[in-house]
Design an enzyme around this catalytic site. Sequence first.
Site, PDB file in Angstrom:
ATOM      1  N   GLU A 354       0.892  -1.175   0.000  1.00 33.00           N
ATOM      2  CA  GLU A 354       0.000   0.000   0.000  1.00 33.00           C
ATOM      3  C   GLU A 354       0.922   1.214   0.000  1.00 33.00           C
ATOM      4  OE1 GLU A 354      -2.293   0.535   3.569  1.00 33.00           O
ATOM      5  OE2 GLU A 354      -3.713   1.897   2.633  1.00 33.00           O
ATOM      6  N   HIS A 379      -4.473  -4.756  -0.114  1.00 29.69           N
ATOM      7  CA  HIS A 379      -4.155  -3.688  -1.075  1.00 29.69           C
ATOM      8  C   HIS A 379      -3.314  -4.155  -2.260  1.00 29.69           C
ATOM      9  CE1 HIS A 379      -6.126  -0.505   1.062  1.00 29.69           C
ATOM     10  NE2 HIS A 379      -5.514  -0.859   2.180  1.00 29.69           N
TER      11      HIS A 379
HETATM   12 ZN   LIG Z   1      -6.615  -1.828   5.643  1.00 30.31          ZN
END
Ligand SMILES: [Zn+2]
Length: 505
Positions: A354, A379
């Site tokens: 992320e 992510h």
């Molecule tokens: Zn999260």
Amino acid sequence: MAVQLQRSYAAVACLLLYYLSSGLSIPDPRQREALIQLELSMQTGGQMVLNDAEKQLDAHLFKMKQEEIMRADFPPAMHFFKARHLIRTSPIFSLLQKMPKGGALHIHDFAMIDVEWLVKNVTYRPHCYICFTDNQSIRFIFSSRSPKPIPHCSAWTLLENLRAKTVNTTDLDHSIMGNLTLFTDKDPETVYPSQDVVWSRFEQAFYALWGLVTYAPVFRDYYYQGLTEFYRDNIMYLELRALLPEIYELDGSTHNKAWALKTYQEITRQFTADHPDFFGARIIFTVHRGVNATVMTGVVEEAMTLQRDFPDIMAGFDLVGREDSGRPLWYFRDALSLPVERGVTLPFFFHAGETDLEGTEVDQNLLDALLLNTSRIGHGFALLRHPVARDLSRKRGVAVEVCPISNQVLKLVNDMRNHPAAALMSENHPVVISSDDPAMFGASGLSYDFYEAFVGFGGIRSNIGSLKELAMNSIRYSSLNPKQQEKALALWQRRWDKFVSENAF
Ligand SMILES: [Zn+2]
Ligand SMILES: *[C@@H]1O[C@H](CO)[C@@H](O)[C@H](O)[C@H]1NC(C)=O
Ligand SMILES: *[C@@H]1O[C@H](CO)[C@@H](O)[C@H](O)[C@H]1NC(C)=O
Ligand SMILES: *[C@@H]1O[C@H](CO)[C@@H](O)[C@H](O)[C@H]1NC(C)=O
Ligand SMILES: *[C@@H]1O[C@H](CO)[C@@H](O)[C@H](O)[C@H]1NC(C)=O
Ligand SMILES: *[C@@H]1O[C@H](CO)[C@@H](O)[C@H](O)[C@H]1NC(C)=O
Ligand SMILES: *[C@@H]1O[C@H](CO)[C@@H](O)[C@H](O)[C@H]1NC(C)=O
């Protein structure tokens, strides 16, 4: 199997290109069509066999999408805060709300529900105190006695008294609400000019709501209300990342992690009994990645104990907090290897990638997550820049939990059409769609994120098959065991067929 399929696609494409380049100067339209079909068949849902009703609904969806894409103010090209009211009027969005979306696999414990509920319901309960911090944030506590002051905060004031003294409480309630979410009516680019600013406000918002949601009666109601909001958005299953913090009572006494986990279990049971077509929920225990190695060792030991004592409700373990400023997985490798060393099961569901800090230690989290045998990747925004990680994730069926609105609000991508998951979906990489912290972003459930995925990075080509596969993925890649998955899929299929028959015309 997926890899073999990819190879055979490549072989067909080579063959087609060979014919294409043999002799003719103008490419043969039939071969062109064959290449187009080949690519379409490779995308998420590209292999899905559709029945007549599904095909009808697909034709309808296709028309709606074409109209949507022609709009001058195309919502996926805008910041979600500005796009939300437009999305709400979109006929595709209404359809996505009704669609049975399966499970929400990446949701955090205290950002499940509209903050309006916290203000209108929770802060109006008796014994609620507020204080104002040096830097314009707020803190709360419920207490039967006058609570002890905390550093960098004004004296505690009973909200009831404050409201009684305030002529018009609308502004006060509005400012409380503003502290509990990132959502704003102002220009988001001006309010949040950088990742540092938006993350700092994000963390402040969690501190602000902390005293509300860790109060035992609110903790219970919040979770039940959270399940209700997801259920209303036609989600049948949830995997919740939960910190299992110390929960307190009005007299100041506290409960431990096992209590919090047991409470989640009891409320899940109660909710499922009240709503028989809801399948259930499981908990991924999380810890903040800001802790040091010593603390992490202790937490992993606790996690192993909880996993042993609550095998039904507990799904596994993860680390939360901003990756860029927290410690990387590699730093915790000793602690995270304890379960395998001791022959104990503790599935991991790591947040990884992320980030847009290419090539840094943090950017390495994706490969490290896979080395540590993560069950899914939270992510995976950076996955495209890691061909080895991408290949391993596909081969091992380690699904990527894509949370589009979160990535946009936290400033990894502006225009959703450029989201890296577009590439993942074009090759049917194992992905699920989730919403991370919907309350923080002014979203709810999964429908807004499905909208961004389907209309934004799915483009005109993603279709009813893509939606079907995404929903099925959320069960297939869940932590449920094969028997439970089969049951959940059957339940989902019944709801899906009903949805299709009610909306195909
Ligand atoms: Zn999260
Ligand atoms: C607050 O929420 C609780 C639990 O969801 C509910 O029982 C109660 O009626 C609500 N109170 C108000 C004032 O809305
Ligand atoms: C605000 O104050 C709190 C408490 O002192 C501190 O932890 C936090 O970093 C501050 N935030 C900002 C944005 O200055
Ligand atoms: C309170 O203030 C808001 C705007 O801040 C206004 O819309 C509302 O009408 C006011 N309410 C009363 C009862 O005066
Ligand atoms: C948070 O609350 C404080 C105190 O009421 C207020 O001054 C501030 O504007 C609020 N912040 C936001 C972002 O609404
Ligand atoms: C780790 O963090 C804990 C809690 O903050 C602290 O008590 C401890 O001294 C730290 N250990 C090391 C080795 O830094
Ligand atoms: C990951 O799985 C591999 C293969 O099963 C095993 O050798 C390794 O010890 C595991 N590592 C961790 C940290 O779980």
